[in-house]
Scaffold this active site. Structure first.
Site, PDB file in Angstrom:
ATOM      1  N   ARG A   1       0.830  -1.211   0.000  1.00 46.23           N
ATOM      2  CA  ARG A   1       0.000   0.000   0.000  1.00 46.23           C
ATOM      3  C   ARG A   1       0.863   1.259   0.000  1.00 46.23           C
ATOM      4  O   ARG A   1       0.554   2.244  -0.667  1.00 46.23           O
ATOM      5  CB  ARG A   1      -0.959  -0.028   1.197  1.00 46.23           C
ATOM      6  CG  ARG A   1      -2.115  -1.027   0.986  1.00 46.23           C
ATOM      7  CD  ARG A   1      -2.761  -1.407   2.309  1.00 46.23           C
ATOM      8  NE  ARG A   1      -3.967  -2.222   2.149  1.00 46.23           N
ATOM      9  CZ  ARG A   1      -3.958  -3.543   1.906  1.00 46.23           C
ATOM     10  NH1 ARG A   1      -2.828  -4.210   1.762  1.00 46.23           N
ATOM     11  NH2 ARG A   1      -5.119  -4.206   1.805  1.00 46.23           N
TER      12      ARG A   1
ATOM     13  N   SER B   1     -12.943  -9.870   1.742  1.00 42.44           N
ATOM     14  CA  SER B   1     -11.619  -9.712   1.144  1.00 42.44           C
ATOM     15  C   SER B   1     -11.159  -8.258   1.189  1.00 42.44           C
ATOM     16  O   SER B   1     -11.780  -7.377   0.593  1.00 42.44           O
ATOM     17  CB  SER B   1     -11.641 -10.192  -0.306  1.00 42.44           C
ATOM     18  OG  SER B   1     -10.482  -9.726  -0.976  1.00 42.44           O
TER      19      SER B   1
ATOM     20  N   ASP C   1      -4.229 -15.713   6.845  1.00 37.23           N
ATOM     21  CA  ASP C   1      -2.947 -16.245   6.353  1.00 37.23           C
ATOM     22  C   ASP C   1      -2.275 -17.178   7.365  1.00 37.23           C
ATOM     23  O   ASP C   1      -1.231 -17.757   7.072  1.00 37.23           O
ATOM     24  CB  ASP C   1      -2.005 -15.092   5.994  1.00 37.23           C
ATOM     25  CG  ASP C   1      -2.527 -14.296   4.802  1.00 37.23           C
ATOM     26  OD1 ASP C   1      -3.255 -14.874   3.968  1.00 37.23           O
ATOM     27  OD2 ASP C   1      -2.225 -13.093   4.711  1.00 37.23           O
TER      28      ASP C   1
ATOM     29  N   LYS D   1      -6.140 -19.128  -2.204  1.00 41.22           N
ATOM     30  CA  LYS D   1      -4.895 -18.421  -1.852  1.00 41.22           C
ATOM     31  C   LYS D   1      -3.793 -18.857  -2.823  1.00 41.22           C
ATOM     32  O   LYS D   1      -4.082 -19.398  -3.882  1.00 41.22           O
ATOM     33  CB  LYS D   1      -4.540 -18.707  -0.390  1.00 41.22           C
ATOM     34  CG  LYS D   1      -5.528 -18.105   0.594  1.00 41.22           C
ATOM     35  CD  LYS D   1      -5.502 -16.604   0.537  1.00 41.22           C
ATOM     36  CE  LYS D   1      -6.545 -15.957   1.412  1.00 41.22           C
ATOM     37  NZ  LYS D   1      -6.667 -14.524   1.174  1.00 41.22           N
TER      38      LYS D   1
ATOM     39  N   ARG E   1       3.542 -19.854   2.555  1.00 42.24           N
ATOM     40  CA  ARG E   1       3.099 -20.115   3.937  1.00 42.24           C
ATOM     41  C   ARG E   1       3.004 -21.616   4.235  1.00 42.24           C
ATOM     42  O   ARG E   1       3.184 -22.040   5.378  1.00 42.24           O
ATOM     43  CB  ARG E   1       1.781 -19.399   4.228  1.00 42.24           C
ATOM     44  CG  ARG E   1       1.943 -17.898   4.115  1.00 42.24           C
ATOM     45  CD  ARG E   1       0.966 -17.088   4.910  1.00 42.24           C
ATOM     46  NE  ARG E   1       0.967 -15.725   4.403  1.00 42.24           N
ATOM     47  CZ  ARG E   1       1.834 -14.776   4.776  1.00 42.24           C
ATOM     48  NH1 ARG E   1       2.755 -15.029   5.677  1.00 42.24           N
ATOM     49  NH2 ARG E   1       1.771 -13.574   4.251  1.00 42.24           N
TER      50      ARG E   1
HETATM   51  C1  S3P Z   1      -4.307  -9.017   1.926  1.00 39.70           C
HETATM   52  C2  S3P Z   1      -5.559  -9.547   2.103  1.00 39.70           C
HETATM   53  C3  S3P Z   1      -5.805 -10.991   2.267  1.00 39.70           C
HETATM   54  C4  S3P Z   1      -4.532 -11.761   2.620  1.00 39.70           C
HETATM   55  C5  S3P Z   1      -3.365 -11.346   1.795  1.00 39.70           C
HETATM   56  C6  S3P Z   1      -3.087  -9.857   1.953  1.00 39.70           C
HETATM   57  C7  S3P Z   1      -4.175  -7.552   1.733  1.00 39.70           C
HETATM   58  O1  S3P Z   1      -6.324 -11.499   1.062  1.00 39.70           O
HETATM   59  O2  S3P Z   1      -4.743 -13.149   2.469  1.00 39.70           O
HETATM   60  O3  S3P Z   1      -2.191 -12.061   2.174  1.00 39.70           O
HETATM   61  O4  S3P Z   1      -3.042  -7.033   1.848  1.00 39.70           O
HETATM   62  O5  S3P Z   1      -5.195  -6.894   1.481  1.00 39.70           O
HETATM   63  P1  S3P Z   1      -7.925 -11.414   0.707  1.00 39.70           P
HETATM   64  O6  S3P Z   1      -8.263  -9.998   0.540  1.00 39.70           O
HETATM   65  O7  S3P Z   1      -8.052 -12.197  -0.567  1.00 39.70           O
HETATM   66  O8  S3P Z   1      -8.609 -12.058   1.858  1.00 39.70           O
END
Ligand code: S3P
Length: 446
Positions: free
Chosen positions: A32, A172, A325, A352, A400
């Site tokens: 981000r 998500s 995760d 995933k 992971r």
């Molecule tokens: C993440 C959101 C999650 C997570 C990923 C990182 C993020 O995924 O599993 O490792 O940085 O927004 P989902 O949005 O698909 O749940």
């Protein structure tokens, strides 16, 4: 797209693990910081950026889009181009293994009127993109050519993006974030409605960069997250706290290896990310958060973990987003607990980096642990004592899975082998070295 040669390794029962360490920066926040920096005016400086393959691919992508990201004097800098100010890249953008990188970038590109080809590795090319593309199409994004749900894909955004209101069909943060990022470029307010809270780093960091983002509960117990369009972001100084999803492996190792006492400093403890630690405490683990403080708009703490006897618990579905995760690691820990650990609401694990539900159960079975998958519930029958080990785990290009089973092998009766450790570099290149510094042992297999 580079093909990396697999590196099989095994871990073997270790003596007590001891030490105080730091783990690298949070992956979600690192992606981000680069993306928002690219959309800001002025320079963004990022301290503690995670330098793992997934994040480096995002840095290369923003650079290719005209917002150069590079390491200067020990920290990363992004020269922002302003919201809607990126330019057409010379070639395809390669996101490697990273779902977060590609999906958040789709939200950014939705506001830019030029075609971009997006590619990734074999794992990423199997993962669903429709969950992000479908709402973005409603706002004005075009998917060119045959399109479809999977990479490779070419998208073309619009300089006249429409504001949108969207209720997330799956919990998500990636989908939520992509829509909010597109919403920055739209004329008007864009709202995402979530039934279950997912990680809120996008909301926090967008506010920090100067965007207007409101999060309000509605009368049905959902949260409405609204971003105001035609936004301006201002370049900032970002400090990335340590990644709780990486720390989870070190904490787990300390809990299962007799005599261990390990502290990990400065870990992000945002409540949308701490479900694993809450669950560990319910299982009876001696895991404490010490020296809690606020750093750069996120709560952090030092996490201390000591060897503990564990008992099986039921992990309810509503906790899944806050530890999504961490299930492979939790399932491996559950093997050492007395009784059954029942993990509910795991449908998202199927999409995933691998089908984590299947990969976790198969890895446990290969190491003498009884498991059962019932719909989207995973049940692990713990021994309450020694766990056999001795098996080889297929990682399926999933970092992971590799780290969870190497960690488990530090406390099993026989070594645990994973068929590839090269993939660990996507999120936590320091994993093996940090574990060894605490007293863990690994060897080359195959
Ligand atoms: C993440 C959101 C999650 C997570 C990923 C990182 C993020 O995924 O599993 O490792 O940085 O927004 P989902 O949005 O698909 O749940």
């Amino acid at each position: 797209m580079s093909i990396v040669k697999p590196i099989p390794k095994f871990s073997r029962p270790a003596g007590p693990l001891h030490g105080t360490v730091t783990v690298p920066g949070d992956k979600s926040i690192s992606h981000r910081a680069l993306l928002f920096g690219a959309l800001a005016t002025g320079t963004t400086r990022i301290h503690g950026l995670l330098e793992a393959e997934d994040v480096v691919n995002t840095a290369k992508s923003v650079t290719a889009l005209g917002a150069p990201a590079a390491k200067v004097d020990g920290h990363w800098q992004v020269k922002g181009r302003g919201v809607g100010g990126l330019s057409k890249p010379a070639g395809p953008l390669d996101f490697g293994n990273s779902g977060t990188g590609v999906r958040l970038m789709m939200g950014v590109l939705a506001g830019h009127d030029f075609p971009v080809e997006m590619i990734g590795d074999a794992s990423l090319s199997r993962r669903p993109m429709g969950r992000v593309l479908n709402p973005l199409k409603e706002m004005g994004l075009d998917v060119l050519g045959e399109g479809g749900d999977k990479l490779p894909l070419t998208v073309r955004g619009s300089a006249n993006l429409l504001p949108f209101e969207y209720e997330l069909p799956v919990p998500s943060a990636q989908v939520k974030s992509a829509i909010l990022l597109a919403g920055l470029h739209a004329a008007g307010e864009t709202t995402v409605i979530e039934k279950e809270a997912t990680r809120d780093h996008t909301e926090r960091m967008l506010r920090f960069f100067g965007a207007e983002v409101a999060a309000k509960p509605d009368s049905d117990g959902r949260t409405r997250i609204t971003v105001t369009g035609n936004a301006t972001l201002q370049g900032r100084e970002v400090r990335v706290p340590a990644d709780p999803s990486s720390a989870a492996f070190l904490v787990a190792a300390a809990v299962i290896v007799p005599g261990s006492d390990v502290t990990i400093e400065g870990v992000l403890v945002n409540p949308t990310r701490t479900g694993f630690y809450d669950t560990l405490r319910e299982m009876g683990a001696d895991v404490t958060l010490e020296n809690q403080r606020d750093e750069g708009g996120e709560p952090v703490a030092d996490i201390r973990a000591r060897h503990s006897k564990l008992k099986g618990v039921t992990v309810p579905p509503e906790r899944a987003p806050s530890m999504i995760d961490e299930y492979p690691m939790l399932a491996c820990l559950a093997a050492f607990a007395t009784g059954e650990t029942v993990m509910q609401g795991l449908a998202e694990l199927r999409v995933k980096e691998s089908d984590r539900l299947a990969a976790t159960a198969a890895g446990l079975e290969a190491n003498g642990v009884k498991t059962l998958i019932e719909g989207d519930t995973l049940i692990v029958t713990g021994t309450g004592g020694p766990v056999a080990g001795g098996g080889t785990v297929e990682t399926h290009m999933d970092h992971r899975i590799a780290m969870a089973f190497l960690t488990m092998g530090l406390a099993t009766e026989m070594p645990v082998t994973v068929d590839d450790t090269a993939i660990i570099a996507t999120s936590f290149p320091e994993f093996i070295g940090l574990m060894e510094s605490l007293g863990a042992e690994f060897g080359d297999a195959g």
